[in-house]
Design a protein around this motif. Structure first.
Motif, mmCIF file in Angstrom:
data_model
loop_
_atom_site.group_PDB
_atom_site.id
_atom_site.type_symbol
_atom_site.label_atom_id
_atom_site.label_comp_id
_atom_site.label_asym_id
_atom_site.label_seq_id
_atom_site.Cartn_x
_atom_site.Cartn_y
_atom_site.Cartn_z
ATOM 1 N N MET A 195 0.858 -1.177 0.000
ATOM 2 C CA MET A 195 0.000 0.000 0.000
ATOM 3 C C MET A 195 0.901 1.237 0.000
ATOM 4 O O MET A 195 1.748 1.411 0.846
ATOM 5 C CB MET A 195 -0.887 -0.040 1.231
ATOM 6 C CG MET A 195 -1.795 1.089 1.353
ATOM 7 S SD MET A 195 -3.017 0.845 2.641
ATOM 8 C CE MET A 195 -2.117 0.046 3.921
ATOM 9 N N ASN A 196 0.708 2.085 -0.966
ATOM 10 C CA ASN A 196 1.535 3.262 -1.168
ATOM 11 C C ASN A 196 0.848 4.485 -0.570
ATOM 12 O O ASN A 196 -0.276 4.800 -0.921
ATOM 13 C CB ASN A 196 1.759 3.452 -2.670
ATOM 14 C CG ASN A 196 2.670 4.591 -2.990
ATOM 15 O OD1 ASN A 196 3.262 5.202 -2.107
ATOM 16 N ND2 ASN A 196 2.796 4.883 -4.254
ATOM 17 N N ARG A 197 1.535 5.163 0.339
ATOM 18 C CA ARG A 197 0.951 6.367 0.937
ATOM 19 C C ARG A 197 1.184 7.599 0.064
ATOM 20 O O ARG A 197 0.522 8.599 0.231
ATOM 21 C CB ARG A 197 1.529 6.588 2.332
ATOM 22 C CG ARG A 197 1.069 5.536 3.291
ATOM 23 C CD ARG A 197 1.562 5.859 4.680
ATOM 24 N NE ARG A 197 1.052 4.911 5.623
ATOM 25 C CZ ARG A 197 -0.083 5.049 6.293
ATOM 26 N NH1 ARG A 197 -0.817 6.104 6.120
ATOM 27 N NH2 ARG A 197 -0.469 4.142 7.143
ATOM 28 N N MET A 232 -2.971 16.460 1.031
ATOM 29 C CA MET A 232 -2.732 16.008 2.408
ATOM 30 C C MET A 232 -1.797 14.809 2.449
ATOM 31 O O MET A 232 -0.952 14.720 3.336
ATOM 32 C CB MET A 232 -4.049 15.698 3.101
ATOM 33 C CG MET A 232 -4.834 16.957 3.369
ATOM 34 S SD MET A 232 -5.892 16.924 4.790
ATOM 35 C CE MET A 232 -4.967 16.234 6.081
ATOM 36 N N CYS A 233 -1.922 13.895 1.504
ATOM 37 C CA CYS A 233 -1.003 12.742 1.461
ATOM 38 C C CYS A 233 0.419 13.200 1.197
ATOM 39 O O CYS A 233 1.370 12.707 1.808
ATOM 40 C CB CYS A 233 -1.431 11.748 0.386
ATOM 41 S SG CYS A 233 -2.853 10.761 0.836
ATOM 42 N N ARG A 234 0.580 14.149 0.306
ATOM 43 C CA ARG A 234 1.925 14.631 -0.029
ATOM 44 C C ARG A 234 2.532 15.397 1.142
ATOM 45 O O ARG A 234 3.712 15.272 1.427
ATOM 46 C CB ARG A 234 1.875 15.475 -1.294
ATOM 47 C CG ARG A 234 1.508 14.624 -2.515
ATOM 48 C CD ARG A 234 1.440 15.424 -3.775
ATOM 49 N NE ARG A 234 2.742 15.859 -4.221
ATOM 50 C CZ ARG A 234 3.576 15.116 -4.947
ATOM 51 N NH1 ARG A 234 3.241 13.901 -5.294
ATOM 52 N NH2 ARG A 234 4.732 15.596 -5.340
ATOM 53 N N VAL A 278 -4.764 6.506 3.938
ATOM 54 C CA VAL A 278 -4.304 7.613 4.781
ATOM 55 C C VAL A 278 -5.568 8.262 5.340
ATOM 56 O O VAL A 278 -6.210 9.078 4.678
ATOM 57 C CB VAL A 278 -3.456 8.621 3.974
ATOM 58 C CG1 VAL A 278 -2.940 9.723 4.876
ATOM 59 C CG2 VAL A 278 -2.315 7.923 3.265
ATOM 60 N N TRP A 279 -5.925 7.885 6.553
ATOM 61 C CA TRP A 279 -7.214 8.266 7.122
ATOM 62 C C TRP A 279 -7.411 9.771 7.302
ATOM 63 O O TRP A 279 -8.482 10.281 6.968
ATOM 64 C CB TRP A 279 -7.460 7.510 8.427
ATOM 65 C CG TRP A 279 -7.707 6.067 8.159
ATOM 66 C CD1 TRP A 279 -6.825 5.029 8.305
ATOM 67 C CD2 TRP A 279 -8.897 5.489 7.637
ATOM 68 N NE1 TRP A 279 -7.398 3.853 7.911
ATOM 69 C CE2 TRP A 279 -8.683 4.100 7.504
ATOM 70 C CE3 TRP A 279 -10.129 6.003 7.273
ATOM 71 C CZ2 TRP A 279 -9.648 3.240 7.020
ATOM 72 C CZ3 TRP A 279 -11.098 5.142 6.789
ATOM 73 C CH2 TRP A 279 -10.847 3.777 6.671
ATOM 74 N N ALA A 287 -10.563 14.519 5.433
ATOM 75 C CA ALA A 287 -10.565 15.871 4.874
ATOM 76 C C ALA A 287 -11.128 15.870 3.451
ATOM 77 O O ALA A 287 -11.873 16.774 3.063
ATOM 78 C CB ALA A 287 -9.152 16.446 4.891
ATOM 79 N N ALA A 288 -10.800 14.840 2.675
ATOM 80 C CA ALA A 288 -11.282 14.751 1.295
ATOM 81 C C ALA A 288 -12.796 14.571 1.251
ATOM 82 O O ALA A 288 -13.476 15.194 0.432
ATOM 83 C CB ALA A 288 -10.589 13.597 0.578
ATOM 84 N N VAL A 289 -13.327 13.720 2.112
ATOM 85 C CA VAL A 289 -14.784 13.521 2.156
ATOM 86 C C VAL A 289 -15.479 14.827 2.508
ATOM 87 O O VAL A 289 -16.466 15.210 1.868
ATOM 88 C CB VAL A 289 -15.158 12.399 3.151
ATOM 89 C CG1 VAL A 289 -16.648 12.398 3.433
ATOM 90 C CG2 VAL A 289 -14.705 11.044 2.625
ATOM 91 N N PHE A 290 -14.970 15.520 3.501
ATOM 92 C CA PHE A 290 -15.567 16.785 3.904
ATOM 93 C C PHE A 290 -15.545 17.790 2.746
ATOM 94 O O PHE A 290 -16.567 18.407 2.426
ATOM 95 C CB PHE A 290 -14.831 17.354 5.122
ATOM 96 C CG PHE A 290 -15.397 18.648 5.604
ATOM 97 C CD1 PHE A 290 -16.605 18.690 6.292
ATOM 98 C CD2 PHE A 290 -14.733 19.838 5.350
ATOM 99 C CE1 PHE A 290 -17.136 19.899 6.713
ATOM 100 C CE2 PHE A 290 -15.255 21.050 5.772
ATOM 101 C CZ PHE A 290 -16.460 21.082 6.456
ATOM 102 N N ALA A 291 -14.383 17.939 2.102
ATOM 103 C CA ALA A 291 -14.266 18.884 0.990
ATOM 104 C C ALA A 291 -15.183 18.496 -0.169
ATOM 105 O O ALA A 291 -15.862 19.355 -0.753
ATOM 106 C CB ALA A 291 -12.814 18.958 0.514
#
Length: 118
Positions: A1-3, A106-108, A56-57, A62-66
């Motif tokens: 799994m790649n973050r 956010m992942c980066r 990456v929880w 944050a992505a779901v909210f946006a």
């Protein structure tokens, strides 16, 4: 799994989301089926991508909210002028784009910050 999420992977997933959104709502418009929505189908696809590739929880939350804010914010703005199907297709595509942009950023940031700690 790649973050780490690359911008090219994000762009590819965004393009797939736009294609699914536009084609899905075009089919529903042709069938005159206003009760069905493409957004949940697209959301399930994004959850599958997240679960198999990039768990990456904090970025996902944050992505779901946006994505939800952009989706529901733009659907109310676009529907009166463009109609149900076109407005929903554009709002769904914009919501997916916002969610994927936030997720990638956010992942980066997390990956870069994690590299400094090592």
């Amino acid at each position: 799994m790649n973050r780490h999420v690359s911008w090219s992977e994000t762009l590819l997933v965004v393009l797939v989301c736009w294609v699914v959104s536009c084609l899905g709502y075009a089919v529903f418009a042709a069938l005159d089926e206003p009760g069905l929505a493409v957004a949940p189908l697209l959301g399930m696809g994004l959850v599958q991508w997240f679960w198999t590739r990039h768990r990456v929880w904090p970025a996902a939350i944050a992505a779901v909210f946006a994505g939800v804010v952009v989706l529901f914010g733009t659907v109310d703005l676009l529907r009166p002028d463009l109609g149900r199907y076109v407005g929903d297709a554009l709002a769904t595509g914009l919501g997916a784009t916002a969610a994927l942009g936030v997720f990638t950023l956010m992942c980066r940031i997390r990956t870069r910050a994690g590299n400094r700690d090592q």
